[in-house]
Design a protein around this motif. Structure first.
Motif, mmCIF file in Angstrom:
data_model
loop_
_atom_site.group_PDB
_atom_site.id
_atom_site.type_symbol
_atom_site.label_atom_id
_atom_site.label_comp_id
_atom_site.label_asym_id
_atom_site.label_seq_id
_atom_site.Cartn_x
_atom_site.Cartn_y
_atom_site.Cartn_z
ATOM 1 N N PRO A 1 0.819 -1.224 0.000
ATOM 2 C CA PRO A 1 0.000 0.000 0.000
ATOM 3 C C PRO A 1 0.852 1.272 0.000
ATOM 4 C CG PRO A 1 -0.768 -1.544 1.676
ATOM 5 C CD PRO A 1 0.470 -2.136 1.092
ATOM 6 N N GLU A 2 1.972 1.229 0.726
ATOM 7 C CA GLU A 2 2.788 2.452 0.840
ATOM 8 C C GLU A 2 3.496 2.819 -0.466
ATOM 9 O OE1 GLU A 2 3.019 -0.261 2.695
ATOM 10 O OE2 GLU A 2 5.092 -0.912 3.015
ATOM 11 N N HIS A 3 3.467 1.914 -1.464
ATOM 12 C CA HIS A 3 4.047 2.238 -2.774
ATOM 13 C C HIS A 3 3.103 3.109 -3.617
ATOM 14 C CE1 HIS A 3 6.527 -1.766 -2.589
ATOM 15 N NE2 HIS A 3 6.900 -0.872 -1.684
ATOM 16 N N LEU A 4 1.846 3.150 -3.206
ATOM 17 C CA LEU A 4 0.826 3.854 -4.004
ATOM 18 C C LEU A 4 0.371 5.117 -3.285
ATOM 19 C CD1 LEU A 4 -1.336 0.707 -4.860
ATOM 20 C CD2 LEU A 4 0.076 1.978 -6.487
ATOM 21 N N GLY A 5 -0.024 6.108 -4.065
ATOM 22 C CA GLY A 5 -0.668 7.281 -3.483
ATOM 23 C C GLY A 5 -2.101 6.930 -3.116
ATOM 24 N N ARG A 6 -2.814 7.929 -2.548
ATOM 25 C CA ARG A 6 -4.188 7.673 -2.097
ATOM 26 C C ARG A 6 -5.083 7.225 -3.253
ATOM 27 N NH1 ARG A 6 -8.230 10.734 1.140
ATOM 28 N NH2 ARG A 6 -7.594 12.638 0.105
ATOM 29 N N LYS A 7 -4.949 7.942 -4.384
ATOM 30 C CA LYS A 7 -5.767 7.616 -5.560
ATOM 31 C C LYS A 7 -5.424 6.205 -6.073
ATOM 32 C CE LYS A 7 -6.403 9.754 -9.915
ATOM 33 N NZ LYS A 7 -5.911 10.856 -10.744
#
Ligand SMILES: Cc1cc2nc3c(=O)[nH]c(=O)nc-3n(C[C@H](O)[C@H](O)[C@H](O)COP(=O)(O)O)c2cc1C
Length: 180
Positions: free
Chosen positions: A130-136
């Motif tokens: 999850p931390e590899h991705l932004g909120r969107k």
């Protein structure tokens, strides 16, 4: 013993781990190996007999330093056998999309394959957190029913490296895109 360079571009480390594993496997077969981070050493050092070149895939493309490396070093790379690998998120996709994604063309990467004409190009699954991705990105990821995790298949990686170990030094009659 001739030298095999294993060169990689990685953002979050999963491609680097795969490159190091491939190099270790080649070394176990008796090959002399050197692992190099393309971001740190953006030129192809002389002296290798073969090159294994890999990048993480972001937005359907190799990381920019890896793409630039291919274009800059195409002549030097053309003088020796090359194997290419791409690390992406195929295995993170829901089952119905997985085989479609595995077969789907990634035009920017295909162009690099056409340019280098490697002995083989292999697509591995990597790691997505999850931390590899932004909120969107996290929202889209959930909407597509993708799964987070470490999807690297070490047996597949070892088997691919073993094939390279057997082929290094064999004259290059099989040179061609050979995408798999
Ligand atoms: C923002 C973002 C974009 C991504 N785009 C793609 C893509 O277009 N195709 C793909 O197969 N994988 C894609 N991935 C998955 C990465 O390639 C995968 O997480 C890989 O293991 C990353 O390698 P690294 O840890 O060496 O950076 C993307 C991942 C992130 C975080």
């Amino acid at each position: 013993m001739s030298l095999v360079r294993v060169l990689y571009a990685s953002e979050h480390g999963s491609t680097e781990d795969i490159a190091r594993r491939i190099a270790a496997r080649l070394a176990a077969h008796g090959h002399r190996t050197e692992v190099g981070d393309i971001k740190v050493s953006p030129r192809l050092e002389p002296g290798s007999a073969a090159v294994v070149l890999g990048s993480a895939v972001y937005g359907g493309a190799w990381l920019p330093p890896a793409e630039a490396f291919v274009r800059r070093e195409v002549a030097a790379l053309g003088a020796q056998p090359v194997w290419m690998f791409s690390v992406g998120l195929t295995a993170a996709l829901p089952k119905p999309l997985r085989s479609l994604a595995a077969r789907s063309e990634q035009p920017r990467i295909s162009r690099l394959v056409e340019l280098l004409r490697p002995r083989a190009h292999h697509r591995f699954s990597g790691v997505i957190r999850p931390e590899h991705l932004g909120r969107k990105g996290r929202v889209i990821f959930r909407l597509l029913f993708c799964r987070y995790g470490d999807f690297r298949n070490w047996a597949e990686i070892d088997a691919w490296a073993d094939r390279i170990a057997r082929e290094v030094g064999v004259p290059g009659g099989v040179r061609g895109p050979g995408a798999s």
